[in-house]
Design an enzyme around this catalytic site. Structure first.
Site: not given
Length: 293
Positions: A60, A131-132, A142
């Site tokens: 992918d 995708n993103d 943190r």
């Protein structure tokens, strides 16, 4: 078909070997065949013009890379799954030669998927993602403060590990592991998913296709923006990443129907896993009659 490209994961020996076989078959039927790897972007821009099909050999991640580097050219991608999950591909190496014949004979369809574009004023460039796009912390332990605005309206300030803006394709990637919903891959809606928000008050959102998402780092913490998990760039406090649906789409060669996606999804995620009778005999035998398998 006059011109075909081969995009190969160069660090997988099996993919390189298959590329040689595919190249030989294609050269017998196609006037021009070119090849590049997922580690070599420059030749793609030079060779992509006029290409009618891109055969992508890898996992992918290789397909994600290929979809980005061919922008703005809308070349159909035939993805061959040589990785693990294979959400973006439906062809196995052993059936590739037959599937190429199907493509040449027109026995296939083209599936279009939405992409994202991300901009930061200090970059001077626009990145596209299949995708993103993720704004997240750069150091462990943190939390990050990310202010989220949608269409210019201030929505939230999340104290979290990250905030994900995803496409429908990305709904089964990082967003899914963070509790986001799954969209049909041809949907145009956008997803907004916070990762590990403090106090758990935030929820994923499904946004309209024309939404504009601004993600701003609001505290003096180390942050990074990640595009498809493959391009990472540091962000300073006050930096804002603007994300919207790209004008470009990724086009995939498909041999299944759109409805078959649900069966593939169930298989990939193990939703219909068959129980073994030896583990659960009560589900398999009722008064001597087999009730399930």
């Amino acid at each position: 078909m006059n011109k075909v490209g081969i995009f190969v994961h160069s660090r997988w020996g099996a993919a390189v070997q298959l590329a040689d076989q595919v190249g030989s078959l294609l050269r017998a039927r196609v006037a021009e065949v070119w090849q590049t790897s997922d580690w070599d972007d420059a030749p793609v821009a030079e060779r992509i013009a006029g290409t009618e099909l891109l055969v992508c050999l890898g996992g992918d991640g290789t397909v994600l890379h290929a979809a980005r580097v061919i922008v703005p050219n809308h070349v159909p991608i035939l993805g061959v799954n040589m990785g693990r999950l294979g959400f973006l591909t439906e062809v196995r190496p052993g059936e590739l030669m037959d599937r190429l014949t199907d493509v040449f004979d027109g026995r296939c369809r083209i599936e279009e998927r939405a992409m994202l574009q991300a901009q930061v004023p200090s970059w001077g460039v626009t990145h596209h993602a299949l995708n993103d796009v993720v704004v997240g912390r750069a150091s462990i332990g943190r939390p990050l403060y990310v202010e989220v605005s949608v269409d210019g309206v201030r929505l939230a300030v999340h104290r979290c590990d990250a905030v994900i803006a995803a496409t429908a394709t990305g709904s089964t990637a990082y967003s899914l592991s963070a509790g986001g919903p799954i969209l049909h891959p041809e949907s145009r809606e956008l997803l907004l998913t916070p990762v590990a928000p403090h106090l758990g008050s935030a929820r994923p959102l499904v946004l309209p296709p024309d939404a504009v998402i601004d993600l701003t780092v609001t505290a003096d913490k180390e942050a990074v923006v990640s595009v498809d998990g493959q391009i990472d760039r540091p962000l300073a406090s006050g930096d804002s990443v603007s994300v919207c649906r790209s004008a470009h789409t990724a086009r995939f060669v498909r041999f299944s129907t759109p409805q078959e996606y649900y069966a593939v999804l169930a298989e990939k995620l193990g939703w219909l896993r068959v129980l073994e009778a030896s583990d659960h005999p009560e589900l398999f035998d009722l008064n001597g009659i087999t009730t399930a398998k």
